[in-house]
Design an enzyme around this catalytic site. Structure first.
Site, PDB file in Angstrom:
ATOM      1  N   THR A  40       0.836  -1.211   0.000  1.00 63.50           N
ATOM      2  CA  THR A  40       0.000   0.000   0.000  1.00 63.50           C
ATOM      3  C   THR A  40       0.866   1.255   0.000  1.00 63.50           C
ATOM      4  O   THR A  40       0.652   2.182  -0.789  1.00 63.50           O
ATOM      5  CB  THR A  40      -0.937  -0.013   1.236  1.00 63.50           C
ATOM      6  OG1 THR A  40      -1.728  -1.202   1.177  1.00 63.50           O
ATOM      7  CG2 THR A  40      -1.829   1.204   1.272  1.00 63.50           C
ATOM      8  N   SER A  95       5.538  -6.391  -1.565  1.00 66.49           N
ATOM      9  CA  SER A  95       5.145  -6.578  -0.163  1.00 66.49           C
ATOM     10  C   SER A  95       5.553  -7.970   0.306  1.00 66.49           C
ATOM     11  O   SER A  95       5.205  -8.973  -0.322  1.00 66.49           O
ATOM     12  CB  SER A  95       3.622  -6.422  -0.070  1.00 66.49           C
ATOM     13  OG  SER A  95       3.206  -6.603   1.253  1.00 66.49           O
ATOM     14  N   HIS A 124       4.729  -9.936   2.870  1.00 66.36           N
ATOM     15  CA  HIS A 124       3.822 -10.957   3.424  1.00 66.36           C
ATOM     16  C   HIS A 124       3.110 -11.759   2.345  1.00 66.36           C
ATOM     17  O   HIS A 124       2.402 -12.726   2.641  1.00 66.36           O
ATOM     18  CB  HIS A 124       2.814 -10.343   4.414  1.00 66.36           C
ATOM     19  CG  HIS A 124       1.720  -9.525   3.810  1.00 66.36           C
ATOM     20  ND1 HIS A 124       0.452 -10.031   3.623  1.00 66.36           N
ATOM     21  CD2 HIS A 124       1.680  -8.251   3.379  1.00 66.36           C
ATOM     22  CE1 HIS A 124      -0.320  -9.086   3.099  1.00 66.36           C
ATOM     23  NE2 HIS A 124       0.396  -8.001   2.934  1.00 66.36           N
ATOM     24  N   THR A 155      13.339   5.209  11.388  1.00 69.28           N
ATOM     25  CA  THR A 155      14.250   4.107  11.747  1.00 69.28           C
ATOM     26  C   THR A 155      13.828   2.804  11.060  1.00 69.28           C
ATOM     27  O   THR A 155      12.657   2.437  11.091  1.00 69.28           O
ATOM     28  CB  THR A 155      14.256   3.917  13.286  1.00 69.28           C
ATOM     29  OG1 THR A 155      14.630   5.164  13.858  1.00 69.28           O
ATOM     30  CG2 THR A 155      15.235   2.834  13.712  1.00 69.28           C
ATOM     31  N   CYS A 208      -8.340  -7.940   0.951  1.00 69.51           N
ATOM     32  CA  CYS A 208      -8.043  -6.717   1.692  1.00 69.51           C
ATOM     33  C   CYS A 208      -9.324  -5.904   1.826  1.00 69.51           C
ATOM     34  O   CYS A 208      -9.390  -4.961   2.578  1.00 69.51           O
ATOM     35  CB  CYS A 208      -7.015  -5.862   0.964  1.00 69.51           C
ATOM     36  SG  CYS A 208      -5.650  -6.774   0.327  1.00 69.51           S
TER      37      CYS A 208
END
Ligand code: PLP
Length: 372
Positions: free
Chosen positions: A73, A199, A201, A237, A322
């Site tokens: 996204t 992405s 995952h 970070t 999603c």
């Protein structure tokens, strides 16, 4: 306890155990901030560098062209909005009607900012034709964004031809490769890709991490402003453990693409032959992501099927996982002009490398019992 059959791998995948083991030390022991100069942080700095190299190698890019993000996204939002923000004058974007909402909703925002967006229709199998893109590519088109593979029906797009058409008119080419990466071979140079979203995952890596490939020389605005991480374009970070996990997952999946593809295509055959006798259509193109099976059963209710399968311990999805909160008929199924009698009876079964033949028999048997 009921045996779980997970067949919703296009929504997310199981974390690979090797990935988990590779991540662990960066959560428990080597947790130093990669931006710090002391030697404790040299370990995380090295891990960051090496992960970038591994990921770049998997897609045929240079390490400095990989920018870590929080997932698909963010990468999609950044590619499109970052491009528009840095190209105030020439911002006509061309995309397709069947993109993921990370692209479509970014486009709505871009239109609100006063830029033009064109949405290409697709063929019945979900492909965007290079000819339809050529017709839309008038001189002011600056960016084309077409997904590498569709999440709902698995169709793989003719990316090389689409990027060639875009470049011929001086437009850049972005692709949302979230469903493709780790499942089919992706080489950014060979495919003529300027920007690519990914992405972790979706390829057995951790959630909440992804990357944007940004070809050297292309300028887009920063995603977040702050520190100098990610060459100052995406401040914050770095999540080293997740980055390490993504690299290990991508390398393993890319290495095993051939074996996984053969296995998944064989499982598809077993599943489909188990459904013989039911009235259904399979959606998508012949050239599809292995294991992504979109089925539309005549006069059935996909939502009901999902819940009845759930009661039997089987996880599948109705359309875009999603978007399961949004129960409207999927924009993808509308765009492929699926017959009214079939559209509501659509489910997506997306197989993964852990699925077995036994799973296929059980899924087919369960669907049969519910629909007959
Ligand atoms: N693009 C496509 C094609 C997807 O399938 C998804 C998720 O399903 C996304 C983007 C969003 O990715 P993420 O969940 O990493 O934000």
């Amino acid at each position: 306890m009921k045996r779980l059959i997970y067949a919703d791998n296009a929504a997310t995948t199981k974390l690979d155990i090797d990935v988990f083991e590779a991540m662990k030390p960066y959560m428990l022991e080597s947790y130093g901030n990669a931006s710090q100069p002391y030697s404790f942080s040299a370990i995380t700095k090295k891990a960051l560098k090496e992960s970038r190299e591994v990921i770049a190698e998997c897609i045929g890019a240079n390490p400095e062209e990989i920018y870590f993000t929080s997932g698909g996204t963010e990468s999609d939002n950044w590619a499109l909005k970052g491009f528009v923000l840095s190209n105030v004058k020439r911002s006509h974007i061309i995309t397709s009607e069947i993109e993921h909402h990370a692209i479509l909703n970014s486009c709505i925002m871009i239109e609100k900012l006063g830029h033009e967006v064109s949405y290409l229709p697709v063929a019945k199998d979900g492909t965007v034709s290079p000819e339809s893109l050529r017709d839309k590519l008038i001189d002011d088109a600056a960016l084309v964004s077409i997904m590498l593979a569709n999440n709902e029906i698995g169709t793989i797009m003719p990316i090389r031809q689409l990027s060639d058409e875009s470049h011929a008119k001086g437009a850049l080419f972005h692709t949302d490769a979230v469903q493709a990466l780790g499942h089919i071979k992706v080489d950014v140079g060979g495919l003529g890709i300027d920007m690519l979203s990914a992405s972790a995952h979706k390829f057995n890596g951790p959630k909440g991490i992804g990357f944007l490939y940004l070809k050297k020389g292309i300028n887009i605005s920063s995603y977040s402003d702050g520190g100098s991480q990610e060459l100052g374009l995406r401040a914050g970070t770095e999540n080293i453990a997740a980055i390490v996990g993504m690299a290990v997952a991508l390398r393993k999946n890319c290495r095993d693409i051939k074996t996984n593809t053969e296995k998944l295509l064989a499982l598809e055959t077993v599943l489909l032959s188990g459904l013989n006798g039911l009235d259904f259509k399979r959606n998508g193109a012949y050239n599809h992501i292995p294991g992504n099976i979109s089925l539309s059963f005549k006069d059935a209710d996909g939502e009901m099927l999902l819940h009845r399968l759930d009661l039997k311990g089987i996880c599948i999805s109705t359309g875009a996982a999603c978007d399961s909160i949004d129960t409207q008929v999927s924009h993808v199924l509308k765009a492929i002009r699926l017959d009214e009698k079939y559209i509501n009876g659509t489910i997506r079964i997306s197989l993964g490398r852990d699925n077995t033949e036994q799973d296929m028999h059980e899924i087919a048997k369960a669907i049969y019992q519910i629909l007959k």
